[in-house]
Design a protein around this motif. Structure first.
Motif, PDB file in Angstrom:
ATOM      1  N   LEU A  81     -12.903  40.913 107.817  1.00  0.00           N
ATOM      2  CA  LEU A  81     -13.324  41.219 109.183  1.00  0.00           C
ATOM      3  C   LEU A  81     -13.690  42.681 109.394  1.00  0.00           C
ATOM      4  CD1 LEU A  81     -10.650  39.140 111.176  1.00  0.00           C
ATOM      5  CD2 LEU A  81     -13.040  38.528 110.715  1.00  0.00           C
ATOM      6  N   GLY A  82     -13.526  43.491 108.354  1.00  0.00           N
ATOM      7  CA  GLY A  82     -13.842  44.906 108.475  1.00  0.00           C
ATOM      8  C   GLY A  82     -12.595  45.744 108.703  1.00  0.00           C
ATOM      9  N   ALA A  83     -12.700  47.036 108.423  1.00  0.00           N
ATOM     10  CA  ALA A  83     -11.564  47.943 108.508  1.00  0.00           C
ATOM     11  C   ALA A  83     -11.088  48.116 109.946  1.00  0.00           C
ATOM     12  CB  ALA A  83     -11.923  49.301 107.916  1.00  0.00           C
ATOM     13  N   SER A  84      -9.802  48.369 110.082  1.00  0.00           N
ATOM     14  CA  SER A  84      -9.216  48.640 111.391  1.00  0.00           C
ATOM     15  C   SER A  84      -9.773  49.937 111.970  1.00  0.00           C
ATOM     16  CB  SER A  84      -7.695  48.751 111.257  1.00  0.00           C
ATOM     17  OG  SER A  84      -7.104  49.248 112.448  1.00  0.00           O
ATOM     18  N   GLU A  85      -9.777  50.025 113.286  1.00  0.00           N
ATOM     19  CA  GLU A  85     -10.168  51.286 113.930  1.00  0.00           C
ATOM     20  C   GLU A  85      -9.137  52.375 113.687  1.00  0.00           C
ATOM     21  OE1 GLU A  85      -9.610  51.637 118.307  1.00  0.00           O
ATOM     22  OE2 GLU A  85      -9.092  49.498 118.208  1.00  0.00           O
ATOM     23  N   TYR A  86      -7.929  51.977 113.267  1.00  0.00           N
ATOM     24  CA  TYR A  86      -6.866  52.938 112.998  1.00  0.00           C
ATOM     25  C   TYR A  86      -6.819  53.231 111.502  1.00  0.00           C
ATOM     26  CZ  TYR A  86      -5.465  51.500 117.670  1.00  0.00           C
ATOM     27  OH  TYR A  86      -5.451  51.220 119.015  1.00  0.00           O
TER      28      TYR A  86
END
Length: 463
Positions: free
Chosen positions: A328-333
């Protein structure tokens, strides 16, 4: 952020049926083309403590349900192989039945809620729903529920999620934010519906949870040696620093962990930061936790307040990348501990007063992310494998309502309600998925036991 009207949000949900017809919620996808489940499990072991990975395999080999609890990566890989609704929420990422339970709030109320957020990440709402419903199917098989009764339970639980999200869609934002299951209120309101036996079992679970506080943690996990209170060693479940490192290196590392504790205070709100500043770290040990988490680094820390009778036990648990991120893609954190904590705060009705995060340099000199919380604070979970069918069905419904409420806080509840609709179409499709995925889980569990039997994997059993 664009503010959509209710009508526009309903239209968004209806449009999602074009992307993913509700009947398609039953599709398993992948099939023969899916990655080898054993290779996926082994890939997770590369970032874990090698001496504990066999213990993880041993726990997962116990039963298909135990295997399922540790197989979040496998399911994420499978879910990513089929189209999704595009209706994103903050996902728990591992919303199986054993990751719900009771816990105490800072105001000393007992709530029922999700209690594990290691894999949390934004993503399609149905990923969590499928994870929950498949766990209901796998667990129902483990307690001997027949196929026809299982189907009824799964569709009932799916319906509970659908009707709950529909009810929540009709509420205002603050009303949704304040929605929760207060255990004492729930028992008072539903005493007649639950029946004496179920009330007795639930009351016993709640009573036991209320004894699981910091004093009980201190009593169970520590002992006094040469006038000093310290953690009781019980390898491999609890291992002292000295046993891992030797005395001198243990003192150096303990000092570094003290620095970690002081730095972690910055992730707390000021009042709680002040509370924690009243304590000092006096001992620490490594503790094995869970099933899927075995092998990640988890420390317990003993803190002393005004005197030797004022004690607190915290857990610093390693936060690695969510298993969902590669799909799903990297976390914003960029800090994985913050990802876990912020996801938990968003999804839970109330969170641990001392929940926070920090990055620390480990024994091997590598920086790792941690989240920190109280080890026990009125926490308790039902033993799923010991439930009776009627109580099992009710418990599944509680989990479904709770998941819907968590999703309603973070996602577009109006669009999700519109997508699911008022018919049983989604319920039946979710039930198809749950049955098919339980079959797949049983095959994957057999593959694990075969890999252990052949010597491909080493396992430690019974620990």
């Amino acid at each position: 952020m664009t503010h959509l009207t209710r009508e526009e949000r309903e239209a968004r949900g209806a449009a999602a049926r074009v992307l993913l017809p509700r009947e398609a919620l039953g599709d398993l996808g992948a099939g023969d083309s899916r990655p080898d489940p054993i290779e996926l499990l082994v890939s997770q072991g590369t970032t874990r403590l090698p001496e504990l990975v066999p213990l993880r395999y041993g726990r997962m080999a116990t039963s298909p349900f135990a295997f399922y609890r540790g197989a979040a990566l496998l399911m994420a890989s499978d879910l990513a192989a089929v189209p999704d609704s595009g209706l994103d929420v903050q996902l728990c990422g591992d919303a199986h039945m054993s990751n719900f339970g009771v816990y105490g709030t800072p105001e000393r109320r007992m709530l029922f809620d999700l209690n594990d957020f290691d894999e949390t990440l934004p993503g399609p709402f149905e990923w969590d729903v499928k994870r929950l419903l498949a766990s209901v199917e796998v667990a129902a098989r483990s307690i001997g529920v027949d196929e026809r009764a299982r189907r009824k339970i799964i569709t009932d639980v799916a319906k509970t999620y659908r009707t709950a999200i529909r009810d929540l869609a009709g509420m205002g934002n603050l009303e949704v934010w304040y929605a929760r299951i207060d255990v004492d209120e729930f028992l008072r309101e539903h005493r007649d519906d639950l029946g004496k036996a179920q009330v007795k079992r639930t009351t016993s679970t709640v009573k036991k949870a209320r004894t699981r506080d910091h004093l009980r943690a201190v009593s169970k996990l520590t002992e006094v040696v040469d006038g000093r209170r310290r953690f009781r060693s019980d390898p491999p479940l609890v291992t002292s620093l000295e046993e891992i490192l030797g005395d001198e290196a243990a003192r150096i590392f303990a000092t570094a962990m003290g620095d970690l504790m002081r730095a972690y205070q910055s992730s707390l709100e000021p009042a709680r930061r002040h509370l924690l500043s009243e304590y000092r770290v006096t001992d620490m040990a490594r503790k094995v936790v869970g099933v899927g988490s075995v092998g990640t680094r988890a420390w317990i820390l003993l803190l002393e307040g005004v005197d030797e009778d004022d004690l607190l036990v915290l857990q610093a648990k390693e936060a690695q990348s969510s298993v969902l991120e590669q799909f799903l893609g990297a976390s914003e954190y960029t800090q994985s501990g913050q990802r876990v904590v912020e996801g938990q705060r968003l999804m839970q009705a109330a969170s641990d007063a001392l929940l926070g995060w920090q990055r620390s340099t480990g024994i091997d000199g590598i920086e790792r992310d941690f989240y920190i919380r109280q080890l026990r604070d009125w926490k308790g979970s039902a033993v799923i494998e010991e439930m009776q069918p009627d109580g099992f069905r009710r418990y599944g419904g509680l989990c479904a309502w709770t998941l819907a409420r968590a999703h309603a806080r973070s996602g577009d509840r109006v669009a999700i309600a519109s997508y699911l609709g008022g018919s049983k179409a989604a319920d039946e499709a979710f039930a198809d998925f749950a049955a098919g995925y339980a079959d797949r889980t049983e095959r994957d569990h057999s593959a694990l036991t075969a890999a252990i039997g052949s010597g491909r994997l080493e396992a430690i059993h019974g620990v």
